[in-house]
Design a protein around this motif. Structure first.
Motif, PDB file in Angstrom:
ATOM      1  N   ASP A 222       0.428  -1.309   0.115  1.00  0.00           N
ATOM      2  CA  ASP A 222      -0.406   0.007   0.003  1.00  0.00           C
ATOM      3  C   ASP A 222       1.014   0.649  -0.213  1.00  0.00           C
ATOM      4  N   LEU A 223       1.659   1.367   0.740  1.00  0.00           N
ATOM      5  CA  LEU A 223       2.418   2.477   0.565  1.00  0.00           C
ATOM      6  C   LEU A 223       3.698   2.445  -1.074  1.00  0.00           C
ATOM      7  N   TYR A 224       3.794   1.445  -1.202  1.00  0.00           N
ATOM      8  CA  TYR A 224       4.153   2.371  -2.482  1.00  0.00           C
ATOM      9  C   TYR A 224       3.123   2.340  -3.853  1.00  0.00           C
ATOM     10  N   GLU A 225       2.013   1.807  -3.731  1.00  0.00           N
ATOM     11  CA  GLU A 225       0.952   2.127  -4.337  1.00  0.00           C
ATOM     12  C   GLU A 225       0.486   4.003  -4.245  1.00  0.00           C
ATOM     13  N   ALA A 226       0.465   4.593  -2.895  1.00  0.00           N
ATOM     14  CA  ALA A 226       0.425   5.803  -2.533  1.00  0.00           C
ATOM     15  C   ALA A 226       1.603   6.204  -2.910  1.00  0.00           C
ATOM     16  N   PHE A 238      12.288   4.563  -3.424  1.00  0.00           N
ATOM     17  CA  PHE A 238      13.503   3.431  -2.724  1.00  0.00           C
ATOM     18  C   PHE A 238      13.807   4.149  -1.657  1.00  0.00           C
ATOM     19  N   ILE A 239      13.809   5.502  -1.105  1.00  0.00           N
ATOM     20  CA  ILE A 239      14.505   6.970  -1.011  1.00  0.00           C
ATOM     21  C   ILE A 239      13.334   6.541   0.114  1.00  0.00           C
ATOM     22  N   SER A 240      12.003   7.126  -0.477  1.00  0.00           N
ATOM     23  CA  SER A 240      10.782   7.750   1.176  1.00  0.00           C
ATOM     24  C   SER A 240      10.326   6.655   1.712  1.00  0.00           C
ATOM     25  N   ILE A 243      13.792   2.827   2.382  1.00  0.00           N
ATOM     26  CA  ILE A 243      14.689   2.654   3.457  1.00  0.00           C
ATOM     27  C   ILE A 243      14.212   3.026   4.317  1.00  0.00           C
ATOM     28  N   PRO A 244      13.340   3.791   4.653  1.00  0.00           N
ATOM     29  CA  PRO A 244      12.588   4.196   6.313  1.00  0.00           C
ATOM     30  C   PRO A 244      11.884   2.807   6.719  1.00  0.00           C
ATOM     31  N   SER A 245      11.760   2.037   6.156  1.00  0.00           N
ATOM     32  CA  SER A 245      10.808   0.831   6.449  1.00  0.00           C
ATOM     33  C   SER A 245      11.590  -0.676   6.657  1.00  0.00           C
ATOM     34  N   ILE A 246      12.484   0.135   6.410  1.00  0.00           N
ATOM     35  CA  ILE A 246      14.131  -1.455   6.369  1.00  0.00           C
ATOM     36  C   ILE A 246      15.239  -1.151   7.221  1.00  0.00           C
ATOM     37  N   ARG A 247      14.803   0.161   8.017  1.00  0.00           N
ATOM     38  CA  ARG A 247      16.040   0.870   8.444  1.00  0.00           C
ATOM     39  C   ARG A 247      16.230  -0.067   9.587  1.00  0.00           C
ATOM     40  N   PRO A 248      15.664  -0.336  10.759  1.00  0.00           N
ATOM     41  CA  PRO A 248      16.049  -1.462  11.848  1.00  0.00           C
ATOM     42  C   PRO A 248      17.370  -2.701  10.828  1.00  0.00           C
ATOM     43  N   THR A 249      16.583  -3.209   9.812  1.00  0.00           N
ATOM     44  CA  THR A 249      17.629  -4.344   9.225  1.00  0.00           C
ATOM     45  C   THR A 249      18.621  -3.754   9.080  1.00  0.00           C
ATOM     46  N   ILE A 250      18.871  -2.458   8.073  1.00  0.00           N
ATOM     47  CA  ILE A 250      20.001  -1.824   8.023  1.00  0.00           C
ATOM     48  C   ILE A 250      21.101  -1.996   9.232  1.00  0.00           C
ATOM     49  N   PHE A 251      20.708  -1.429   9.773  1.00  0.00           N
ATOM     50  CA  PHE A 251      21.480  -1.168  10.669  1.00  0.00           C
ATOM     51  C   PHE A 251      21.807  -2.485  11.983  1.00  0.00           C
TER      52      PHE A 251
END
Length: 336
Positions: A222-226, A238-240, A243-251
């Motif tokens: 839904d986030l990508y569709e919006a 990808f940037i907005s 990245i924010p959605s997978i920030r815990p995984t990146i960390f």
């Protein structure tokens, strides 16, 4: 009583009592209070869970906790290989603080970690983003990027050592084709560290890409569709969004990669060949793990090697503490 008598006189038998319902299968009846059965039942309920988990704790105590405590005790003693310990207190740690070899190994560990971790995670993020879209042969590519992780460290490092050979390596041949002078990849500090970082990056990029891919697939569509309805391009999504959605995984991958870089041992040792333990002829790529091995098994100073091991443990605990603080701060921001 009168009813029973009349039924008997009439010749008809009295009505039988209804049968008791059968006990449910799979459930044991709890014994009554008192007696040895009740004691066994209480022991069964309370002790059996601890019996099931006891093998793990016994194994951890024998092969994890005891070596840790014993190494800490050795770090406070002067111990030669095959000799008896002699109490020295914090002398091993003060010797490390004044040792140029220790600070050189610590700096090498940091620089190799940065050179290998940053490109590795950036490429893993890009690969995961590409594999997250519907591509032909997507399953094949997912398996293919994991192949370097399944390759033996020794085999991969020996192949890269031939590629980076100063005399007949393919890398210098390519540089010569572009008019660049050959590089001495083993005997120069920065070229050697770059070559080792390339080996580490090649081996772990696919592994981290699959971790990122799993996190990206958990992001709600839904986030990508919006974002698409708002006119956002794929790069902006990808940037907005990603990245924010997978920030815990990146960390998480940053922390794990940092821990792996602190313990780096196999790649520099095999890359250096006969001088791999010392990190090259000038210690130009000797890491903390290599220095610890050299102190313990080459020079025979187990006390100094144990002190280095505890310094590495302190660094890892520091990294873990930073992770905990950042995670707590992120949870507070999400709660607000």
């Amino acid at each position: 009583m009168a009813t029973s008598v009349r039924a008997t006189q009439d010749g008809t038998p009295p009505p039988a009592a209804p049968p008791s319902p059968p006990a449910p299968r799979g459930r044991r009846r709890r014994p009554g209070p008192g007696g040895w059965r009740s004691t066994l039942y209480r022991w069964d309920v309370k002790a059996i869970p601890y019996v099931f988990i006891a093998p793990f704790f016994l194994t951890f105590a024998a092969f994890g906790l005891f070596p840790l405590i014993y190494t800490g005790w050795l770090s406070l003693n002067r111990v030669e290989l095959g000799g008896t310990p002699e109490w020295k207190g914090l002398e091993n740690y003060t010797d490390l603080a004044t040792s140029e070899f220790f600070w050189n190994a610590l700096l090498n560990t940091f620089t190799i970690g940065v050179i290998s971790t940053v490109p590795q995670l950036l490429m893993a993020l890009g690969l995961a983003h590409l594999l997250n879209y519907k591509l032909r042969g997507r399953g094949f590519f997912r398996v293919a990027i994991l192949a370097p992780y399944a390759t033996s460290i020794a085999a991969a490092t020996l192949v890269f050592a031939q590629l980076f050979n100063a005399d007949y390596g393919m890398i210098n041949s390519l540089l010569d084709w572009f008019g660049i002078d050959p590089v001495d990849w083993k005997n120069s500090k920065w070229p050697a560290q770059i070559a080792i970082s390339v080996i580490v990056t090649w081996r772990w990029t696919g592994y981290n890409a699959l971790i990122y891919l799993a996190a990206m697939q958990a992001v709600p569509q839904d986030l990508y569709e919006a974002a698409s309805l708002d006119g956002a391009s794929r790069w902006r999504q990808f940037i907005s969004v990603t990245i924010p959605s997978i920030r815990p995984t990146i960390f998480f991958t940053i922390i794990v990669s940092t821990i792996g870089a602190t313990q780096l041992f196999g790649e520099p040792m095999l890359f250096g060949g006969s001088v791999g333990i010392s990190g090259g002829s000038g210690h130009q790529f000797q890491t903390l793990s290599l220095l610890m091995y050299e102190k313990g098994w080459i020079t025979g100073s187990l006390g100094s090697a144990s002190a280095i091991a505890w310094v590495m443990l302190a660094l890892l605990l520091l990294v873990g503490g930073v992770q905990a603080l950042v995670s707590r701060r992120n949870r507070k921001k999400q709660g607000d």
